[in-house]
Design an enzyme around this catalytic site. Sequence first.
Site, PDB file in Angstrom:
ATOM      1  N   GLY A   1       0.854  -1.118   0.052  1.00 27.17           N
ATOM      2  CA  GLY A   1       0.044  -0.180   0.104  1.00 27.17           C
ATOM      3  C   GLY A   1       0.750   1.227  -0.013  1.00 27.17           C
ATOM      4  O   GLY A   1       1.992   1.294   0.448  1.00 27.17           O
ATOM      5  N   GLN A   2       0.262   2.275  -0.671  1.00 26.38           N
ATOM      6  CA  GLN A   2       0.914   3.587  -0.719  1.00 26.38           C
ATOM      7  C   GLN A   2      -0.046   4.788  -0.304  1.00 26.38           C
ATOM      8  O   GLN A   2      -1.148   4.811  -0.909  1.00 26.38           O
ATOM      9  CB  GLN A   2       1.764   3.775  -1.966  1.00 26.38           C
ATOM     10  CG  GLN A   2       2.341   5.178  -2.217  1.00 26.38           C
ATOM     11  CD  GLN A   2       3.381   5.127  -1.349  1.00 26.38           C
ATOM     12  OE1 GLN A   2       4.366   4.222  -1.176  1.00 26.38           O
ATOM     13  NE2 GLN A   2       3.767   6.290  -0.539  1.00 26.38           N
ATOM     14  N   GLY A   3       0.332   5.551   0.490  1.00 22.18           N
ATOM     15  CA  GLY A   3      -0.337   6.642   1.048  1.00 22.18           C
ATOM     16  C   GLY A   3       0.381   7.832   0.806  1.00 22.18           C
ATOM     17  O   GLY A   3       1.298   7.948   0.583  1.00 22.18           O
ATOM     18  N   THR A   4      -0.679   9.053   1.260  1.00 19.47           N
ATOM     19  CA  THR A   4       0.166  10.231   1.169  1.00 19.47           C
ATOM     20  C   THR A   4       1.200  10.556   2.150  1.00 19.47           C
ATOM     21  O   THR A   4       2.320  11.015   1.942  1.00 19.47           O
ATOM     22  CB  THR A   4      -1.061  11.440   1.349  1.00 19.47           C
ATOM     23  OG1 THR A   4      -2.112  11.232   0.290  1.00 19.47           O
ATOM     24  CG2 THR A   4      -0.298  12.764   1.302  1.00 19.47           C
ATOM     25  N   TYR A   5       0.985   9.923   3.483  1.00 18.53           N
ATOM     26  CA  TYR A   5       1.935  10.174   4.487  1.00 18.53           C
ATOM     27  C   TYR A   5       2.570   8.775   4.841  1.00 18.53           C
ATOM     28  O   TYR A   5       3.224   8.854   5.847  1.00 18.53           O
ATOM     29  CB  TYR A   5       1.323  10.884   5.729  1.00 18.53           C
ATOM     30  CG  TYR A   5       0.471  12.253   5.443  1.00 18.53           C
ATOM     31  CD1 TYR A   5       1.322  13.178   5.214  1.00 18.53           C
ATOM     32  CD2 TYR A   5      -0.632  12.331   5.160  1.00 18.53           C
ATOM     33  CE1 TYR A   5       0.754  14.326   5.070  1.00 18.53           C
ATOM     34  CE2 TYR A   5      -1.287  13.510   5.124  1.00 18.53           C
ATOM     35  CZ  TYR A   5      -0.670  14.595   4.812  1.00 18.53           C
ATOM     36  OH  TYR A   5      -1.166  15.501   4.774  1.00 18.53           O
ATOM     37  N   SER A   6       2.505   7.777   4.260  1.00 15.51           N
ATOM     38  CA  SER A   6       2.896   6.512   4.577  1.00 15.51           C
ATOM     39  C   SER A   6       2.992   5.537   3.580  1.00 15.51           C
ATOM     40  O   SER A   6       2.567   5.576   2.446  1.00 15.51           O
ATOM     41  CB  SER A   6       2.085   5.904   5.918  1.00 15.51           C
ATOM     42  OG  SER A   6       0.734   5.598   5.220  1.00 15.51           O
TER      43      SER A   6
ATOM     44  N   VAL B   1       2.914   1.001   3.109  1.00 16.28           N
ATOM     45  CA  VAL B   1       2.524  -0.107   4.155  1.00 16.28           C
ATOM     46  C   VAL B   1       3.128  -1.219   3.175  1.00 16.28           C
ATOM     47  O   VAL B   1       3.245  -1.632   2.126  1.00 16.28           O
ATOM     48  CB  VAL B   1       1.241  -0.337   4.019  1.00 16.28           C
ATOM     49  CG1 VAL B   1       0.762  -1.501   5.228  1.00 16.28           C
ATOM     50  CG2 VAL B   1       0.535   0.866   4.769  1.00 16.28           C
TER      51      VAL B   1
ATOM     52  N   ASP C   1     -10.981   9.934   6.569  1.00 17.31           N
ATOM     53  CA  ASP C   1     -10.581   9.606   5.431  1.00 17.31           C
ATOM     54  C   ASP C   1     -11.292   8.305   5.208  1.00 17.31           C
ATOM     55  O   ASP C   1     -10.476   7.332   4.603  1.00 17.31           O
ATOM     56  CB  ASP C   1      -8.856   9.351   5.449  1.00 17.31           C
ATOM     57  CG  ASP C   1      -8.617   9.272   3.935  1.00 17.31           C
ATOM     58  OD1 ASP C   1      -9.175   9.690   3.054  1.00 17.31           O
ATOM     59  OD2 ASP C   1      -7.319   8.795   3.826  1.00 17.31           O
TER      60      ASP C   1
END
EC number: 2.7.11.-
Length: 709
Positions: free
Chosen positions: A138-143, A145, A255
Amino acid sequence: MGCVNSKQTVSVTPAIDHSGVFRDNVCSGSGRIVVEDLPPVTETKLLSWWSKSGKKSSSKKSGSELGSDFGELSESGRASSNCRSESVSFRLGNLSKYLEAEQVAAGWPAWLSNVAGEAIHGWVPFRSDAFEKLEKIGQGTYSSVFRARETETGRIVALKKVRFDNFEPESVRFMAREILILRKLNHPNIIKLEGIVTSKLSCSIHLVFEYMEHDLTGLLSSPDIDFTTPQIKCYMKQLLSGLDHCHARGVMHRDIKGSNLLVNNEGILKVADFGLANFCNASGNKQPLTSRVVTLWYRPPELLLGATEYGASVDLWSVGCVFAELLIGKPVLQGRTEVEQLHKIFKLCGSPPEDYWKKSKLPHAMLFKPQQHYDGCLRETLKLKGLSDADINLIETLLSIQPHKRGTASTALVSQYFTSKPFACDPSSLPVYSPSKEIDAKHREDTTRKKISGNGRRGTESRKPTRKPPAFAKLAPAEDVRHHSQKFQKRNGHSVHNSIDSDSTLFEKMQKPSNHEKDEASHVKNASQGDVPFSGPLQVSVSSGFAWAKRRKDDICVRSHNRSLSRGHIPNLLGPSPAFSENTDVDSKNNEKEKEEKHGERTDSQDREAYEMLKLSMLKKWRQLERPDSFGGSDEYHSQELSLELYQREEKAAKLGHLGYEDNDEKIEFSGPLLSKSYGVDELLERHERQIRQLVRKSWFQKGKKQGK
């Protein structure tokens, strides 16, 4: 975390003996410290004593003295009677510093314990070598995974690496807020934080979560999965139950979307990613909140209008979007900008009444107020999708423009949707799917895009493309690609391509990947007539890509030559096209050998003669393009590609200084396309296009020369 299994843990220190030495209780050899629990009464007294005595305290006390004072507390956590005596004196003024030092001694970095010590209150970090990263999930704005394996037990977990600046206290507090909120929540439908991986000298942290095999976005995008009504009700019931737990404890997620709703193989849905979560404003504390939260497609209208005071109702709007997405199979509000998103919301759900705009104190209310009132067509749209009245009623409630009309998560759980048949199924009865996450869905989309790009080709290319497409080719969206029909003729046992597109260019041909090179095709897109990068109108169909050459003894009419010219008409000069030929490398080499045996080697004089004929032909075409009445469908010049043999001939002619564009008297660009001067195409763009084509032609020539050797 570790052996701290109770959410009611209050003690901030490991057990300490009277000598001030840490008494480590090892759990299964993991080195994790057992933290004793204090009863609520003792906790209250300690906190009140700290607040009253901390400011007055000026003298310091050694660790052993503090240890003996803590030793008055029995190991069961109950305070002895001596705690109430006046002889026991806590110097709590320095207790916070003592706790920070204790946290550092336990393995926490100083930058974290100094700024957000309450977030790691009573916990001990995992060692950096306690887990082995496997792959990103996973890939988010602030992290980011990762899937990881615990080295001691082999258990699979999820590691979330949070991005922040450890030199900025506010950035550390922002990161620590997620930890605080996750420790505050304890529900089967809320993701569980199991620990933190860091060290004293580390500048980053990893949050350890239980591993979940799927998310709703990945399941929805899978072509093999089609949810039934009981399954959708099961997922929605779990989602609303988890949110009800959050809202009851004053936490807003901010979110909610499909990729943040995780599902395991047991069918349990859990709300994850509390990186943007915050506590709801209490009645007495009206601290302004940011409106830059919630992913755009799931963002409620009040946030789009710049609201800084809002509550848990923002999550309910997002739940309504997810609910409609589960029923329909795709997001219902897909705006590209905030203005477009707000416009889509008003058109679908209706715009607020006039009183709403008058009473509203939203910063962008008057700026984004629609000029005309929208009645909304949500119910009619959903009925066309075949949804029941119970489905539509719940969606209408959750997608109410005014926040107070959305109700709460608890009221949604008792709505007609959940109380009518068919009822929600049991999570254990849900089928077991193959791992499906948002990142898997993106991979499937990329694969589909490659297949679509590959299907635009009819032939197979035996050689890899020599270069990537120009930068402006990458900007063209895949849905803008238009496929043109092509016709093929069978000649001499091979498939020969005749393009019926009048202004196909070399840029188009470079865009089309081969079917067996799908791994490299993610950055290659098809181009069409409308994708020509000139800003002026293209009303002339001209040849482009490479110049034409033909040795002819008899003079032929230029018009008939333009109509009939194709690879089939000049087999002696043009070899198989690198972009459309279906022959293999072996066939191409055999054809070249046959041509060499048939025609022999070209002399320099013949090369010069051929190129003079070529230049003469192009001059005639230019003059013809100067006449507006010569434009017509019969004057289309079919694009051709230069073979290796022609390139070798041009190379020899170039050495003798006979290239057309090097002549001082008549400068002609053979890299095309040739445009009528009367149509005034922007000179700068034309020069830029010309340079690109010359570079592309040179790369093709060099590759052809290498393969000819």
